[in-house]
Design an enzyme around this catalytic site. Structure first.
Site, PDB file in Angstrom:
ATOM      1  N   ASN A  49      -7.579  -3.638  32.774  1.00  0.00           N
ATOM      2  CA  ASN A  49      -7.275  -5.064  32.669  1.00  0.00           C
ATOM      3  C   ASN A  49      -6.975  -5.464  31.232  1.00  0.00           C
ATOM      4  OD1 ASN A  49      -7.879  -5.075  35.373  1.00  0.00           O
ATOM      5  ND2 ASN A  49      -9.946  -5.903  35.112  1.00  0.00           N
ATOM      6  N   HIS A  70      -4.856  -0.324  28.805  1.00  0.00           N
ATOM      7  CA  HIS A  70      -3.524  -0.926  29.002  1.00  0.00           C
ATOM      8  C   HIS A  70      -3.257  -2.054  28.019  1.00  0.00           C
ATOM      9  CE1 HIS A  70      -3.208   0.635  33.427  1.00  0.00           C
ATOM     10  NE2 HIS A  70      -3.002   1.587  32.532  1.00  0.00           N
ATOM     11  N   CYS A  99       5.766 -10.256  11.990  1.00  0.00           N
ATOM     12  CA  CYS A  99       4.550  -9.449  11.769  1.00  0.00           C
ATOM     13  C   CYS A  99       3.895  -9.901  10.465  1.00  0.00           C
ATOM     14  CB  CYS A  99       4.935  -7.967  11.661  1.00  0.00           C
ATOM     15  SG  CYS A  99       3.560  -6.934  11.076  1.00  0.00           S
TER      16      CYS A  99
END
Ligand code: APR
Length: 241
Positions: free
Chosen positions: A96, A113, A140
């Site tokens: 999750n 993940h 970034c």
């Protein structure tokens, strides 16, 4: 590790979208699941992000906002209780990308993940706390390139922390898979790894998963009921509830 901890053994747990279902977060493959509403190839592959980054950000922004408003349920809380009271090692691996295990108080969760609340720079690999809504051309903070993306492992990409995870699976005395359909590898193959290691394998799911035959023990029903009952029984057996 003390004698008690040694004898209590190591528990490795894998969770999937089903553990967050009762917190109001969609699963993927249930009837009204996310993959019934969106095509994976449109929102969850590197090619999708290259082709239409705005659509991919829109998909993850909606999930990030929903996940931020969700609350952990009794199953997340029971697993925190287990990590705090089990006399041996407990390792929690999750597929999750929500933060509900952490919100329930569990630390050191292994997110194989990725995580909705993290952003990743596709140029320099820097990670930072994602804004609630990410935009195309997100800069970034480290290299200033406009290549920020959700820190989510998309289909076709390598899940994170696999070496660590396989190391834990090889040492498992108990392996439990909670709220996962067992349809996506490598996670769906974890049960086999632990079987080889001689672990007791337990499936806790609403219904039998695609790999249910590999589990010695099964508990079917909503996670908010099956997980607390399973944790209580484990702790009772170990004499440390
Ligand atoms: N309690 C327990 N289990 C539940 C509940 C519930 N309340 N509700 C649903 N489930 C079960 C379903 O029966 C199903 O077997 O949870 C499982 C969810 O399966 P998926 O939707 O396939 O989710 P998951 O197994 O986590 O998917 C794995 O696939 O799309 C990728 O990256 C994505 O991490 C995800 C991966």
């Amino acid at each position: 590790m003390t004698q008690t901890e040694q004898s209590a053994g190591k528990i490795v747990i894998l969770t999937g979208a089903g553990i967050s279902a009762e917190s109001g977060l969609g699963t993927f493959r249930d009837a009204a699941g996310l993959w019934a509403q969106h095509r994976i190839e449109d929102v969850a592959t590197p090619e999708a992000f290259a082709r239409n980054p705005a659509l991919v950000h829109q998909f993850y922004n909606a999930r990030r906002i929903q996940a931020a408003a969700a609350k952990p349920n009794a199953a997340h809380k029971a697993l925190r209780h287990l990590t705090e009271n089990w006399p041996g090692d407990v390792v929690l691996v999750t597929q999750n990308v929500d933060g509900l295990h952490e919100a329930a108080g569990t630390t050191d969760v292994i997110h194989m993940h990725g995580q909705l609340d993290q952003a990743l720079c596709a140029t320099c690999g820097h990670r930072w706390s994602a804004p609630m809504e990410m935009r195309v051309g997100e800069a970034c903070p480290r290299c200033a390139q406009l290549t920020g993306r959700p820190d989510i492992v998309w289909f076709g990409e390598m899940p994170y922390h696999m070496e660590d995870i396989y190391g834990h699976l090889a040492q498992a005395d108990i392996f439990a898979a909670i709220g996962t359909s067992g349809q996506v590898y490598p996670a769906a193959g974890f049960v086999e790894e632990t079987q080889v290691a001689g672990a007791l394998t337990v499936e806790l799911n609403l219904e039998p998963s695609a790999v249910v035959s590999r589990f010695e023990e099964t508990h079917f029903g909503p996670a908010s009921a099956t997980v607390p009952a399973w944790v209580d029984a484990l702790l009772q057996e170990a004499g440390s509830s």
